[in-house]
Design an enzyme around this catalytic site. Structure first.
Site, PDB file in Angstrom:
ATOM      1  N   ALA A  32       0.879  -1.182   0.000  1.00  0.00           N
ATOM      2  CA  ALA A  32       0.000   0.000   0.000  1.00  0.00           C
ATOM      3  C   ALA A  32       0.917   1.233   0.000  1.00  0.00           C
ATOM      4  O   ALA A  32       0.853   2.100   0.874  1.00  0.00           O
ATOM      5  CB  ALA A  32      -0.967   0.010   1.179  1.00  0.00           C
ATOM      6  N   HIS A  37       7.241   5.673   1.406  1.00  0.00           N
ATOM      7  CA  HIS A  37       7.963   4.457   1.002  1.00  0.00           C
ATOM      8  C   HIS A  37       8.900   4.769  -0.178  1.00  0.00           C
ATOM      9  O   HIS A  37      10.034   4.308  -0.216  1.00  0.00           O
ATOM     10  CB  HIS A  37       6.982   3.378   0.523  1.00  0.00           C
ATOM     11  CG  HIS A  37       6.082   2.831   1.580  1.00  0.00           C
ATOM     12  ND1 HIS A  37       4.723   2.965   1.538  1.00  0.00           N
ATOM     13  CD2 HIS A  37       6.343   2.114   2.702  1.00  0.00           C
ATOM     14  CE1 HIS A  37       4.176   2.363   2.580  1.00  0.00           C
ATOM     15  NE2 HIS A  37       5.139   1.836   3.310  1.00  0.00           N
TER      16      HIS A  37
END
Ligand code: AMP
Length: 280
Positions: A32, A37
């Protein structure tokens, strides 16, 4: 991007790359993916790493089965984001692949995993340490990248690397925030529009607490008033607001006690649990 679902072919692939002196950089995630990230991937690339991102929603680190079930899973979008970010390898194993045998090992990090997240998520860090150890053994990275957003997790992984002599360099990457300051998190996807607005309370509380600390207030007073303030809204709940030493995570009651402190917060908006922190 090369995508692997199984350990054996990934190891064979990386063995060849290592023969050619690749600097392997690992970015472990639960998917997700968001810009936070991707900032880890970007830094790994900047360091000249052959970048391996793992996506694995690790059952061993969830103490709440409902949380595990509801954890967002967006593989198709994740692959597109990783491709765009120039990630070299995606490792996306199944639970059966990662836990072919039922694990019996548990980890105990002394005080480090008993405080804060450890108080509210029993066994969480043992599950994290287990999966991170597995990933380190599978990928043999020279570098591994983690977010400061999970400061306690980073502290524990540092200890894991020391205690088990993992031969790699750890990097802590600053927390990426939305424009209004909310720390990016996969769990934010589970907030509805109203809850998304309410979620900012945690970051705001951290900033207010920082000011109050500098004005000489003690943590116990700050935590009490933060709890009252947050829980005025029945959908919002504060689990903890703590000042801790950055390295050993011992609780501090004021800023005079240490010049390297971290202020950590955790709580719920509805049934979505969020954490955040700022380094002081
Ligand atoms: P997760 O998928 O939530 O397990 O996160 C994977 C890695 O990304 C962990 O090392 C996190 O600390 C890091 N991370 C998560 N959110 C952020 C963020 N907003 N900024 C930077 N790193 C993050």
């Amino acid at each position: 991007m090369d995508i692997f679902h199984e350990i054996k072919p990934l190891k064979a692939f990386l063995r060849e790359k290592n023969k050619a002196d690749a600097r392997v950089g690992l970015v472990p995630t639960m998917g997700a993916l968001h810009a936070g990230h991707l900032s880890l991937i970007e830094i790994a690339k900047d360091q000249g790493c052959l970048t391996v991102c793992s996506i694995f929603v690790n059952p061993a680190q969830f103490n709440n089965p409902e949380d595990l079930k509801k954890y967002p899973r967006t593989l198709e979008a994740d692959v597109a984001l990783l491709e765009k970010a120039g990630c070299d390898v995606l490792f996306f194993p199944s639970v059966e692949e990662m836990y072919a045998t039922k694990n019996v090992i548990t980890f105990d990090f002394g005080h480090l995993d008993k405080t804060m997240e450890g108080e509210f998520r029993l066994g969480h860090f043992s599950g994290v340490a287990l999966v991170v150890s597995k990933l380190f053994h599978i990928v043999h990275p020279a570098h591994a990248f983690f977010g400061q957003k999970d400061w306690q997790q980073f502290t524990i992984i540092k200890q894991l690397v020391k205690d088990l002599n993992f031969d790699l360099q750890l990097h802590a990457v600053p927390t990426l925030r939305e424009e209004d300051g909310l720390a990016m998190s996969s769990r934010n996807q589970r907030l509805n529009t109203e809850q998304r607005k309410k979620a900012l309370i945690f970051y705001k509380t951290l900033l207010e607490a920082q000011q109050q600390l500098h004005a000489g207030k003690t943590m116990s007073d700050i935590e009490k008033s933060a709890k009252r303030n947050i829980e005025q809204d029945p959908e919002c709940k504060l689990e903890y607001l703590r000042l801790a030493h950055r390295e050993n995570l011992t609780a501090l009651s004021n800023v005079e006690e240490s010049d390297t402190a971290v202020l950590c917060i955790a709580g719920f908006i509805g049934d979505v649990r969020l954490i955040d922190n700022i380094l002081l």
